[in-house]
Design a protein around this motif. Structure first.
Motif, mmCIF file in Angstrom:
data_model
loop_
_atom_site.group_PDB
_atom_site.id
_atom_site.type_symbol
_atom_site.label_atom_id
_atom_site.label_comp_id
_atom_site.label_asym_id
_atom_site.label_seq_id
_atom_site.Cartn_x
_atom_site.Cartn_y
_atom_site.Cartn_z
ATOM 1 N N ILE A 31 0.830 -1.188 0.000
ATOM 2 C CA ILE A 31 0.000 0.000 0.000
ATOM 3 C C ILE A 31 0.875 1.253 0.000
ATOM 4 O O ILE A 31 0.580 2.210 -0.688
ATOM 5 N N TRP A 32 1.964 1.232 0.783
ATOM 6 C CA TRP A 32 2.820 2.416 0.869
ATOM 7 C C TRP A 32 3.410 2.773 -0.486
ATOM 8 O O TRP A 32 3.600 3.943 -0.803
ATOM 9 N N LYS A 33 3.687 1.751 -1.316
ATOM 10 C CA LYS A 33 4.291 1.995 -2.629
ATOM 11 C C LYS A 33 3.413 2.920 -3.470
ATOM 12 O O LYS A 33 3.908 3.749 -4.218
ATOM 13 N N GLU A 34 2.105 2.784 -3.343
ATOM 14 C CA GLU A 34 1.185 3.628 -4.103
ATOM 15 C C GLU A 34 0.876 4.932 -3.379
ATOM 16 O O GLU A 34 0.883 6.002 -3.977
ATOM 17 N N PHE A 35 0.592 4.852 -2.077
ATOM 18 C CA PHE A 35 0.146 6.034 -1.348
ATOM 19 C C PHE A 35 1.294 6.922 -0.855
ATOM 20 O O PHE A 35 1.124 8.124 -0.733
ATOM 21 N N GLY A 36 2.426 6.334 -0.538
ATOM 22 C CA GLY A 36 3.557 7.096 -0.003
ATOM 23 C C GLY A 36 3.962 8.277 -0.870
ATOM 24 O O GLY A 36 4.021 9.413 -0.388
ATOM 25 N N PRO A 37 4.240 8.044 -2.153
ATOM 26 C CA PRO A 37 4.622 9.175 -3.005
ATOM 27 C C PRO A 37 3.542 10.253 -3.103
ATOM 28 O O PRO A 37 3.857 11.447 -3.166
ATOM 29 N N LEU A 38 2.269 9.857 -3.080
ATOM 30 C CA LEU A 38 1.189 10.851 -3.111
ATOM 31 C C LEU A 38 1.205 11.712 -1.857
ATOM 32 O O LEU A 38 1.073 12.938 -1.926
ATOM 33 N N LEU A 39 1.380 11.079 -0.707
ATOM 34 C CA LEU A 39 1.436 11.836 0.551
ATOM 35 C C LEU A 39 2.656 12.743 0.598
ATOM 36 O O LEU A 39 2.569 13.889 1.040
ATOM 37 N N GLU A 40 3.799 12.236 0.164
ATOM 38 C CA GLU A 40 5.012 13.061 0.163
ATOM 39 C C GLU A 40 4.845 14.288 -0.725
ATOM 40 O O GLU A 40 5.262 15.389 -0.355
ATOM 41 N N GLU A 41 4.201 14.104 -1.872
ATOM 42 C CA GLU A 41 3.959 15.234 -2.766
ATOM 43 C C GLU A 41 3.012 16.248 -2.118
ATOM 44 O O GLU A 41 3.252 17.452 -2.165
ATOM 45 N N LEU A 42 1.948 15.767 -1.493
ATOM 46 C CA LEU A 42 0.998 16.669 -0.836
ATOM 47 C C LEU A 42 1.635 17.445 0.306
ATOM 48 O O LEU A 42 1.350 18.622 0.502
ATOM 49 N N LEU A 43 2.468 16.755 1.087
ATOM 50 C CA LEU A 43 3.083 17.380 2.247
ATOM 51 C C LEU A 43 4.329 18.182 1.896
ATOM 52 O O LEU A 43 4.815 18.977 2.696
ATOM 53 N N GLY A 44 4.874 17.936 0.711
ATOM 54 C CA GLY A 44 6.062 18.669 0.285
ATOM 55 C C GLY A 44 7.331 18.243 1.005
ATOM 56 O O GLY A 44 8.259 19.026 1.141
ATOM 57 N N ARG A 45 7.353 17.012 1.483
ATOM 58 C CA ARG A 45 8.546 16.512 2.178
ATOM 59 C C ARG A 45 8.566 14.991 2.114
ATOM 60 O O ARG A 45 7.546 14.353 1.895
ATOM 61 N N GLN A 46 9.759 14.437 2.314
ATOM 62 C CA GLN A 46 9.866 12.987 2.359
ATOM 63 C C GLN A 46 9.374 12.473 3.704
ATOM 64 O O GLN A 46 9.508 13.146 4.728
ATOM 65 N N ILE A 47 8.794 11.312 3.686
ATOM 66 C CA ILE A 47 8.312 10.671 4.902
ATOM 67 C C ILE A 47 9.206 9.457 5.155
ATOM 68 O O ILE A 47 9.262 8.545 4.333
ATOM 69 N N PRO A 48 9.935 9.479 6.282
ATOM 70 C CA PRO A 48 10.802 8.326 6.559
ATOM 71 C C PRO A 48 9.977 7.065 6.810
ATOM 72 O O PRO A 48 8.956 7.107 7.491
ATOM 73 N N VAL A 49 10.411 5.966 6.229
ATOM 74 C CA VAL A 49 9.691 4.698 6.343
ATOM 75 C C VAL A 49 10.673 3.624 6.784
ATOM 76 O O VAL A 49 11.787 3.552 6.286
#
Length: 72
Positions: free
Chosen positions: A1-19
């Motif tokens: 799930i993260w593979k699809e949603f992670g990049p979308l969230l990072e783009e929305l938040l304007g920052r990388q999310i450590p996983v």
């Protein structure tokens, strides 16, 4: 799930999310696939919101209601 949603969230938040990834626990699903074909066939249902739009709406709601998550 993260593979699809992670990049979308990072783009929305304007920052990388450590996983970090841990070993699988009993009951974890290694693969998750949503298939809406039965809902479409039986009820004529189709999504009205795309995945990116749904993630954006969820992100916006969480940011507006951040106080609900403070106690967690």
């Amino acid at each position: 799930i993260w593979k699809e949603f992670g990049p979308l969230l990072e783009e929305l938040l304007g920052r990388q999310i450590p996983v970090t990834y841990e070993t699988w626990r009993p009951g974890d699903q290694p693969i998750y696939v949503s298939d809406i074909s039965k809902a479409k066939a039986d009820f004529g249902w189709e999504p009205r919101v795309s995945v990116p739009e749904g993630i954006k709406r969820l992100s916006d709601w969480i940011q507006k209601n951040e106080s609900l998550f403070k106690h967690l």
